[in-house]
Scaffold this motif. Structure first.
Motif, PDB file in Angstrom:
ATOM      1  N   GLU A   7       0.821  -1.214   0.000  1.00 50.10           N
ATOM      2  CA  GLU A   7       0.000   0.000   0.000  1.00 50.10           C
ATOM      3  C   GLU A   7       0.855   1.264   0.000  1.00 50.10           C
ATOM      4  O   GLU A   7       0.395   2.328   0.387  1.00 50.10           O
ATOM      5  CB  GLU A   7      -0.958  -0.028   1.191  1.00 50.10           C
ATOM      6  CG  GLU A   7      -1.984  -1.148   1.088  1.00 50.10           C
ATOM      7  CD  GLU A   7      -2.943  -1.203   2.255  1.00 50.10           C
ATOM      8  OE1 GLU A   7      -2.517  -0.890   3.396  1.00 50.10           O
ATOM      9  OE2 GLU A   7      -4.127  -1.529   2.027  1.00 50.10           O
ATOM     10  N   THR A  83     -11.700  -4.309  -9.203  1.00 51.03           N
ATOM     11  CA  THR A  83     -11.518  -3.741  -7.868  1.00 51.03           C
ATOM     12  C   THR A  83     -10.318  -4.292  -7.117  1.00 51.03           C
ATOM     13  O   THR A  83      -9.796  -3.628  -6.213  1.00 51.03           O
ATOM     14  CB  THR A  83     -12.776  -3.972  -7.011  1.00 51.03           C
ATOM     15  OG1 THR A  83     -13.052  -5.378  -6.950  1.00 51.03           O
ATOM     16  CG2 THR A  83     -13.980  -3.250  -7.620  1.00 51.03           C
ATOM     17  N   GLN A  86      -6.305  -2.502  -5.362  1.00 48.73           N
ATOM     18  CA  GLN A  86      -5.958  -1.496  -4.358  1.00 48.73           C
ATOM     19  C   GLN A  86      -4.505  -1.635  -3.921  1.00 48.73           C
ATOM     20  O   GLN A  86      -3.825  -0.639  -3.685  1.00 48.73           O
ATOM     21  CB  GLN A  86      -6.848  -1.626  -3.107  1.00 48.73           C
ATOM     22  CG  GLN A  86      -8.333  -1.730  -3.394  1.00 48.73           C
ATOM     23  CD  GLN A  86      -8.803  -3.169  -3.292  1.00 48.73           C
ATOM     24  OE1 GLN A  86      -8.070  -4.108  -3.578  1.00 48.73           O
ATOM     25  NE2 GLN A  86     -10.048  -3.341  -2.889  1.00 48.73           N
ATOM     26  N   SER A  87      -4.020  -2.854  -3.823  1.00 49.35           N
ATOM     27  CA  SER A  87      -2.694  -3.071  -3.246  1.00 49.35           C
ATOM     28  C   SER A  87      -1.950  -4.234  -3.900  1.00 49.35           C
ATOM     29  O   SER A  87      -0.934  -4.686  -3.390  1.00 49.35           O
ATOM     30  CB  SER A  87      -2.829  -3.342  -1.742  1.00 49.35           C
ATOM     31  OG  SER A  87      -3.728  -4.415  -1.512  1.00 49.35           O
ATOM     32  N   GLU A 129     -15.673  -0.700  -2.040  1.00 48.88           N
ATOM     33  CA  GLU A 129     -14.990  -1.069  -3.281  1.00 48.88           C
ATOM     34  C   GLU A 129     -15.779  -0.577  -4.490  1.00 48.88           C
ATOM     35  O   GLU A 129     -15.998  -1.315  -5.454  1.00 48.88           O
ATOM     36  CB  GLU A 129     -14.780  -2.584  -3.334  1.00 48.88           C
ATOM     37  CG  GLU A 129     -13.787  -3.083  -2.295  1.00 48.88           C
ATOM     38  CD  GLU A 129     -13.547  -4.581  -2.375  1.00 48.88           C
ATOM     39  OE1 GLU A 129     -12.397  -4.998  -2.223  1.00 48.88           O
ATOM     40  OE2 GLU A 129     -14.511  -5.333  -2.599  1.00 48.88           O
ATOM     41  N   ASN A 134     -12.341   2.884  -3.475  1.00 56.98           N
ATOM     42  CA  ASN A 134     -11.636   1.608  -3.540  1.00 56.98           C
ATOM     43  C   ASN A 134     -10.139   1.772  -3.331  1.00 56.98           C
ATOM     44  O   ASN A 134      -9.460   0.849  -2.889  1.00 56.98           O
ATOM     45  CB  ASN A 134     -11.900   0.941  -4.889  1.00 56.98           C
ATOM     46  CG  ASN A 134     -11.323  -0.459  -4.971  1.00 56.98           C
ATOM     47  OD1 ASN A 134     -11.570  -1.301  -4.126  1.00 56.98           O
ATOM     48  ND2 ASN A 134     -10.538  -0.712  -6.013  1.00 56.98           N
ATOM     49  N   TYR A 135      -9.595   2.962  -3.641  1.00 57.23           N
ATOM     50  CA  TYR A 135      -8.156   3.187  -3.599  1.00 57.23           C
ATOM     51  C   TYR A 135      -7.716   4.037  -2.407  1.00 57.23           C
ATOM     52  O   TYR A 135      -6.546   4.394  -2.305  1.00 57.23           O
ATOM     53  CB  TYR A 135      -7.706   3.837  -4.917  1.00 57.23           C
ATOM     54  CG  TYR A 135      -7.950   2.925  -6.088  1.00 57.23           C
ATOM     55  CD1 TYR A 135      -7.088   1.875  -6.377  1.00 57.23           C
ATOM     56  CD2 TYR A 135      -9.092   3.072  -6.874  1.00 57.23           C
ATOM     57  CE1 TYR A 135      -7.338   1.006  -7.409  1.00 57.23           C
ATOM     58  CE2 TYR A 135      -9.354   2.203  -7.925  1.00 57.23           C
ATOM     59  CZ  TYR A 135      -8.465   1.174  -8.189  1.00 57.23           C
ATOM     60  OH  TYR A 135      -8.730   0.310  -9.215  1.00 57.23           O
ATOM     61  N   ASN A 138      -4.640   3.110   0.053  1.00 55.69           N
ATOM     62  CA  ASN A 138      -3.293   3.073  -0.494  1.00 55.69           C
ATOM     63  C   ASN A 138      -2.685   4.472  -0.428  1.00 55.69           C
ATOM     64  O   ASN A 138      -3.286   5.434  -0.916  1.00 55.69           O
ATOM     65  CB  ASN A 138      -3.359   2.576  -1.949  1.00 55.69           C
ATOM     66  CG  ASN A 138      -2.010   2.359  -2.574  1.00 55.69           C
ATOM     67  OD1 ASN A 138      -1.204   3.278  -2.679  1.00 55.69           O
ATOM     68  ND2 ASN A 138      -1.761   1.132  -3.023  1.00 55.69           N
TER      69      ASN A 138
END
Length: 340
Positions: A7, A83, A86-87, A129, A134-135, A138
């Motif tokens: 992240e 989705t 994110q990481s 999400e 959703n992001y 991070n």
């Protein structure tokens, strides 16, 4: 680097130079799998700057990241509903003799899955999400989204990709590829592993552009909602239970309040404590008796738009619910058998 789970936090105990006596390649590659030069000097310099909030994101984007690259990468994920990015499910690439890192697309098997998940009755993920939220967990993407110039570039990229992914193009591509794959799909061995019936397959194939349409709408609407946040571990003290959580964020600058429910079930129907319209991100309640409990916190802005916390509980059937589980034993918050 192949991003396995990262992240963009500094993670100084793991992200070290390869000649550091405390460097552990196995631990390093749990986060970032080394696919090129093992000299991590550029990576560490970038992470030091990115995690220093006194350094404006505008200068970081100008040196360590390419704004256009990040904007078009994120626009594609948002429009296709991919989705699980994110990481992970991306590559991080920096050319020789350059300080700039580029995010590269990798593993799109989760894209355009909404209708198929519905037909198969599988989890569609957590409520956050959806769209840009959703992001938010991070560091890199959150700092980008907090920067207006990046949001403007992202909006341009989303609109251009959305226009490119028009109904004629998508439906034409579906028809073309179906003509190739159908001759194999319904024969062994392929048919053995096809999770859908032929009728369901036709439904999914016929509505892929509808998903892009819905994802575009969701992206636009996600700016109107508060951003997700994390709930802290409840603390028991002297017959009281204290629960706190991070503050949320609102792109429109609206005032935020919080609703909290503590219950004996993950659906929050067997309620032991509830409070609404909290201005501060914490509560103190009477300590409940020993047992398993679930806490749900939601943020709400003055327009009435709501957002769940990042924390979620997964049932044995794979369904996710926006609650955090905790246990009380002998008047203390304790770990379960899995160390959670």
């Amino acid at each position: 680097y192949k991003v396995n789970y990262f992240e963009f936090q500094r993670d100084a105990d793991v992200i070290r130079l390869a000649d550091d006596p405390k460097y552990n390649l196995s631990k390093f590659e749990e986060k970032l799998e080394v696919k090129g030069n093992s000299d991590h000097t550029k990576l560490i310099a970038m992470l030091n700057q990115l995690n220093d909030y006194s350094v404006p994101m505008s200068s970081i984007l100008g040196k360590y990241f390419d704004t256009e690259n990040l904007a078009y990468w994120m626009a594609f994920q948002l429009l296709t509903g991919n989705t699980d990015t994110q990481s992970r499910n991306m590559y991080l690439y920096s050319p020789t003799n350059s300080d700039t890192f580029y995010v590269l697309d990798w593993d799109n098997d989760g894209m355009l899955m909404r209708k198929e998940n519905q037909l198969r009755n599988t989890s569609e993920g957590s409520s956050w999400e959806q769209g840009v939220s959703n992001y938010w967990g991070n560091v890199l993407f959150r700092r980008c989204l907090q920067t207006k110039s990046f949001r403007d570039e992202l909006d341009t990229a989303v609109k251009r990709e959305y226009n490119y992914m028009n109904a004629n193009r998508i439906n034409g591509m579906v028809s073309h590829y179906e003509s190739i794959t159908n001759q194999y799909l319904w024969k062994t061995p392929d048919s053995t592993y096809e999770p859908l019936t032929r009728a369901q397959y036709d439904v999914v194939a016929g509505q892929l552009h509808d998903e892009i349409e819905q994802n575009y709408k969701t992206y636009r609407e996600s700016y109107d909602k508060p951003m997700p946040f994390f709930i802290g571990t409840p603390q028991a003290d002297n017959g009281k239970l204290k629960i706190n959580w991070d503050t949320s964020f609102d792109f429109r600058g609206e005032d935020l309040s919080y609703d909290i429910t503590v219950a004996k079930d993950y659906l929050c129907k067997d309620v032991v404590f509830s409070k609404t319209n909290l201005a501060l991100p914490q509560i103190v309640m009477d300590l409940p008796s020993d047992g398993q409990y679930f806490v749900r916190v939601r943020a709400r802005n003055t327009s009435g738009k709501m957002q769940d916390a990042f924390d979620y509980y997964v049932t044995e059937h794979g369904k996710t619910y926006g609650t955090k589980c905790f246990y009380i034993k002998s008047g203390q918050v304790v770990e379960d058998d899995n160390g959670q």
